[in-house]
Design a protein around this motif. Structure first.
Motif, PDB file in Angstrom:
ATOM      1  N   MET A  10      40.259  40.539  25.145  1.00  0.00           N
ATOM      2  CA  MET A  10      39.526  39.748  26.115  1.00  0.00           C
ATOM      3  C   MET A  10      39.500  40.505  27.435  1.00  0.00           C
ATOM      4  O   MET A  10      40.521  40.956  27.929  1.00  0.00           O
ATOM      5  N   THR A  11      38.366  40.664  28.022  1.00  0.00           N
ATOM      6  CA  THR A  11      38.194  41.375  29.278  1.00  0.00           C
ATOM      7  C   THR A  11      38.360  40.399  30.438  1.00  0.00           C
ATOM      8  O   THR A  11      37.872  39.271  30.396  1.00  0.00           O
ATOM      9  N   ALA A  12      39.056  40.870  31.478  1.00  0.00           N
ATOM     10  CA  ALA A  12      39.269  40.029  32.659  1.00  0.00           C
ATOM     11  C   ALA A  12      37.948  39.806  33.380  1.00  0.00           C
ATOM     12  O   ALA A  12      37.035  40.628  33.315  1.00  0.00           O
ATOM     13  N   ALA A  13      37.852  38.700  34.068  1.00  0.00           N
ATOM     14  CA  ALA A  13      36.644  38.370  34.823  1.00  0.00           C
ATOM     15  C   ALA A  13      36.446  39.357  35.958  1.00  0.00           C
ATOM     16  O   ALA A  13      37.410  39.758  36.613  1.00  0.00           O
ATOM     17  N   PRO A  14      35.230  39.773  36.201  1.00  0.00           N
ATOM     18  CA  PRO A  14      34.979  40.702  37.305  1.00  0.00           C
ATOM     19  C   PRO A  14      35.183  40.034  38.673  1.00  0.00           C
ATOM     20  O   PRO A  14      35.001  38.845  38.819  1.00  0.00           O
ATOM     21  N   MET A  15      35.589  40.843  39.649  1.00  0.00           N
ATOM     22  CA  MET A  15      35.776  40.398  41.033  1.00  0.00           C
ATOM     23  C   MET A  15      34.941  41.314  41.919  1.00  0.00           C
ATOM     24  O   MET A  15      34.498  42.371  41.487  1.00  0.00           O
ATOM     25  N   PHE A  67      36.927  44.749  37.971  1.00  0.00           N
ATOM     26  CA  PHE A  67      37.632  43.931  36.997  1.00  0.00           C
ATOM     27  C   PHE A  67      39.071  43.727  37.459  1.00  0.00           C
ATOM     28  O   PHE A  67      39.701  44.645  37.990  1.00  0.00           O
ATOM     29  N   ALA A  68      39.577  42.534  37.267  1.00  0.00           N
ATOM     30  CA  ALA A  68      40.931  42.186  37.712  1.00  0.00           C
ATOM     31  C   ALA A  68      41.971  43.153  37.158  1.00  0.00           C
ATOM     32  O   ALA A  68      42.942  43.495  37.841  1.00  0.00           O
ATOM     33  N   ASP A  69      41.790  43.625  35.950  1.00  0.00           N
ATOM     34  CA  ASP A  69      42.752  44.555  35.346  1.00  0.00           C
ATOM     35  C   ASP A  69      42.793  45.901  36.062  1.00  0.00           C
ATOM     36  O   ASP A  69      43.743  46.668  35.902  1.00  0.00           O
ATOM     37  N   ASP A  70      41.757  46.207  36.835  1.00  0.00           N
ATOM     38  CA  ASP A  70      41.694  47.486  37.545  1.00  0.00           C
ATOM     39  C   ASP A  70      42.323  47.430  38.928  1.00  0.00           C
ATOM     40  O   ASP A  70      42.406  48.450  39.607  1.00  0.00           O
ATOM     41  N   ILE A  71      42.748  46.267  39.362  1.00  0.00           N
ATOM     42  CA  ILE A  71      43.295  46.099  40.708  1.00  0.00           C
ATOM     43  C   ILE A  71      44.812  46.240  40.638  1.00  0.00           C
ATOM     44  O   ILE A  71      45.486  45.515  39.906  1.00  0.00           O
ATOM     45  N   VAL A  72      45.324  47.205  41.396  1.00  0.00           N
ATOM     46  CA  VAL A  72      46.774  47.438  41.422  1.00  0.00           C
ATOM     47  C   VAL A  72      47.256  47.480  42.865  1.00  0.00           C
ATOM     48  O   VAL A  72      46.492  47.765  43.788  1.00  0.00           O
TER      49      VAL A  72
END
Length: 170
Positions: A1-6, A15-20
């Motif tokens: 499942m891919t995280a919702a874009p921001m 994408f939320a998964d790309d935010i660190v």
């Protein structure tokens, strides 16, 4: 499942998964650790002076030393918590502080007020020197943290000036 874009500040989607979180480099962590140990040592030496100062103008100096102790303790907490926010691990253990501080040892016996003024002022300025020494490297990597260093320098230099004035003559 891919995280919702921001969206970022410019409206670009991410994408939320790309935010660190920003993570301190080993150099930034080491520079902040240098500041931390000197602030902890300044706090401890200020308390040693507070307990063992004797002589004329004792009460005023005794109270001023508490102000310095509070400022150094608060600043060390600020730096340690900033390190944690940047995923660095602060080391405030007594053996680490004793082994790595740049401050000279404080006398173990009672010390007269005039000497305490000189000793504490020198150690306060030594702590400021450490902060100034790492400032540019910290600023280059993490400007928000260098803003904290500015506040600490301002606070310590003001206290050093006030304490040093006890020995100043016109």
């Amino acid at each position: 499942m891919t995280a919702a874009p921001m969206t970022d500040r410019r409206g670009n989607r991410r994408f939320a998964d790309d935010i660190v979180n920003f993570t301190a480099s080993p150099r930034l962590a080491a520079n902040l650790q240098r500041v931390l140990v000197d602030l902890i040592e300044l706090h401890l030496q200020g308390k040693q002076a507070h307990w063992n100062v004797i002589g004329s103008n004792f009460r005023d100096l005794h109270l001023q030393l508490d102000e310095l102790v509070d400022a150094a303790r608060d600043a060390s907490d600020t730096i340690a918590e900033r390190m944690r926010a940047l995923d660095a691990v602060p080391d405030g253990r007594s053996d680490t502080v004793a082994a790595t501080t740049s401050l000279p040892q404080f006398p173990a016996d009672q010390v007269n007020t005039g000497d305490v003024v000189d000793l504490v002022t020198a150690r306060t300025y030594a702590t400021v020197d450490t902060i100034r020494d790492v400032h540019d490297a910290v600023d280059a990597e993490e400007p928000s943290t260098s803003d904290l260093l500015h506040e600490i320098i301002h606070s310590l230099e003001k206290l050093a000036w006030m304490i040093r004035s006890e020995n100043r003559k016109i």
